[in-house]
Design an enzyme around this catalytic site. Structure first.
Site, PDB file in Angstrom:
ATOM      1  N   HIS A 157      36.352  41.422  43.338  1.00  0.00           N
ATOM      2  CA  HIS A 157      37.614  42.054  43.359  1.00  0.00           C
ATOM      3  C   HIS A 157      37.718  43.056  42.239  1.00  0.00           C
ATOM      4  O   HIS A 157      38.395  43.813  42.112  1.00  0.00           O
ATOM      5  CB  HIS A 157      38.945  41.583  43.927  1.00  0.00           C
ATOM      6  CG  HIS A 157      38.873  40.837  45.093  1.00  0.00           C
ATOM      7  ND1 HIS A 157      39.696  41.556  46.036  1.00  0.00           N
ATOM      8  CD2 HIS A 157      38.379  39.771  45.569  1.00  0.00           C
ATOM      9  CE1 HIS A 157      39.551  40.690  47.224  1.00  0.00           C
ATOM     10  NE2 HIS A 157      38.690  39.724  47.094  1.00  0.00           N
ATOM     11  N   ASP A 365      40.141  49.174  36.883  1.00  0.00           N
ATOM     12  CA  ASP A 365      40.664  48.425  37.870  1.00  0.00           C
ATOM     13  C   ASP A 365      39.546  48.462  39.032  1.00  0.00           C
ATOM     14  O   ASP A 365      39.144  49.240  39.111  1.00  0.00           O
ATOM     15  CB  ASP A 365      41.736  49.156  38.400  1.00  0.00           C
ATOM     16  CG  ASP A 365      42.817  48.295  38.740  1.00  0.00           C
ATOM     17  OD1 ASP A 365      42.702  47.037  39.431  1.00  0.00           O
ATOM     18  OD2 ASP A 365      44.078  48.975  38.960  1.00  0.00           O
TER      19      ASP A 365
END
Ligand code: GDG
Length: 468
Positions: A157, A365
């Site tokens: 992720h 991110d």
């Protein structure tokens, strides 16, 4: 249909229909688990005096969850240690914050073996096993060593770091090689996949073949870019809920005609909150005509409070927001509303909708779902503007957002000024292009794409190691 086994550090069992605080990922995984009669396996979040291997099975709204407790030492060394003090900072380009301790590494290996030991007896031959995130990278290898021959997938992720950074991790080679025990490894974007390919080609001499598979020491791995999306339908339903409408109206009333700029992030140094505040400060300093006409609402629920760097960032942000408010506030206006708590998802959806600008400026991110949620929450006839860091995975898909360098206060300040004065036609055109992506590449698309790739792998080509 093969049974799906999802493994992640924490398990988020489905809650009551329409319940608040249920993320899109949990909803989508739960739907897939329900459909295949699968199991969601992970750590309970609780501490056991001594590790017993006891599995707590529960059934929530048609989904079976199986959780284990970990010892205090595991939690310290595996979760707070290697996962969140070594890998998280390193994979987010914060080598200055990364701590390399042998105990952490040992705890990480031990906890992964505990997962493998407890999970393997539950497996049936045709199960598709899907392991999630940086906490559990070696789990596939550990399962293979126990003779598990099932198809195994892994999804990361968070970003994959550049090779030169990864080299500073002791035993980086072992960690990367453990990924070759999976059949499919998924990354959020092509950028992270390219970093991975760079490492395996230059450091492992692995062969990247024309069909996209990677060959290393007799093992074949398919590595794919597979960006996660939100549950667009669920989110839009939520935006139209009574709670969201009430929250939106309350926010508009409290804004009192001022334009709201919104940030929503877990309190984490990767989210770039300090630089964001500095960018907003620069905007106020260079646009005196906008004083009293805007405000920044930053929602930042605390996370990982047992890790020192998270306590530090909290203290720094308290000081910085206080400083900016002291510098610019008047008796009738506070430029930053900084809130250290979480809100129910319905309420959050209403707040997103009331915001003229979504300010999403992480320094690094993997994806960033807040950016997609902000887009999905807008009024199509009068949408707000998304300002997005080009260092978020989401920037690869949301190319019509105002993309900024989050390190540059000038860049952020200019983008805020541009967003606040953007003509309606341009706002609509940019929002429509972004919404098309959010609608098309939603969480179900992501899930099907990953599980499809996993189901399509040729089991016969995967050697199974049976000795430790
Ligand atoms: C990791 C990766 C990747 C936030 N405040 C509240 C609240 N939230 C929800 C948001 C959003 C989620 O938390 C945050 O997701 P992000 O994607 O932005 O970030 P991470 O937590 O760092 O997630 C990231 C993600 O995994 C998925 O793969 O995108 O890159 O770092 O859904 O809405 N939810 C509620 N109240 C809050 O106050 N209910």
């Amino acid at each position: 249909m093969n049974r799906l086994i999802v493994v992640s550090n924490r398990v988020q069992p489905p809650m009551e229909e329409g319940s608040a605080n249920q993320g899109g990922l949990a909803v989508a995984l739960s739907a897939a688990l329900r459909e295949s009669n699968g199991i969601w396996f992970g750590w309970s979040g609780d501490e056991a005096g001594n590790f017993t291997g006891h599995i707590d099975f529960q059934r929530h709204h048609g989904v079976t969850t199986a959780t284990i407790d970990l010892e205090a030492q595991d939690i310290d060394e595996y979760y707070n240690g290697y996962a969140n003090r070594t890998l998280w900072p390193l994979f987010h380009d914060r080598i200055d914050l990364a701590e390399f301790q042998r105990e952490f590494e040992g705890g990480y290996e031990r906890a992964n073996r505990r997962f493998a030991d407890t999970l393997s007896p539950l497996l049936q031959p045709d199960d598709l096993i899907w392991i999630h995130d940086y906490h559990l990278i070696p789990l596939g290898r550990d399962l293979r060593r126990m003779g598990v021959g099932n198809r195994l997938g892994f999804f990361l992720h968070i970003p994959w770091p550049p090779t030169r950074l990864l080299l500073s991790l002791p035993h980086h080679r072992e960690l990367v090689e453990s990924l070759f025990f999976y059949d499919v490894v998924g990354f959020q974007t092509q950028d992270w996949l390219d970093s991975f390919l760079h490492y395996v080609q230059t450091k492992l001499n692995a062969e990247v073949r024309e069909d996209g598979t990677i060959l290393h020491e007799g093992r074949v791995l398919r590595a794919i870019a597979c960006p996660i999306g939100i549950d667009r339908a669920e989110f839009q339903e939520m935006v139209e809920s009574e709670e969201a409408l009430v929250a939106c109206r309350a926010m508009e009333k409290s804004a009192d005609g001022r334009a709201m700029i919104l940030g929503v992030d877990r309190l984490d140094y990767s989210k770039g909150l300090q630089d964001r505040f500095l960018g907003y400060q620069r905007f106020l300093a260079t646009h005196p005509e906008m004083l009293e006409r805007v405000f920044l609402l930053q929602i930042a629920p605390p996370s990982r409070e047992n890790v020192g760097s998270y306590q530090e960032i909290r203290a720094q942000l308290d000081a910085l927001s206080g400083h900016i408010n002291g510098e610019f506030a008047s008796v009738e206006w506070v430029p930053i509303r900084y809130v250290n708590k979480g809100y129910p998802r319905e309420k959050l959806a209403g707040i997103y909708r009331a915001a003229r600008v979504g300010l999403v400026t992480p320094l690094r991110d993997g994806m960033n779902l807040v950016a997609k949620e902000y887009i999905a929450a807008q009024n199509p006839e009068d949408p707000g503007v998304l300002i997005l860091s080009s260092f978020a995975g989401a920037a690869r898909q949301l190319t019509q957002a105002l993309l900024v360098n989050p390190h540059s206060a000038d860049d952020v300040a200019d983008a805020i000024a541009r967003a606040l004065t953007m003509p309606k036609e341009e706002r609509i055109a940019r929002w429509r292009a972004s919404m098309d992506v959010v609608e098309r590449e939603d969480v179900t698309w992501w899930l099907r794409r990953f599980v499809g790739a996993l189901a399509a792998t040729d089991e016969a080509s995967i050697p199974v190691e049976t000795t430790g």
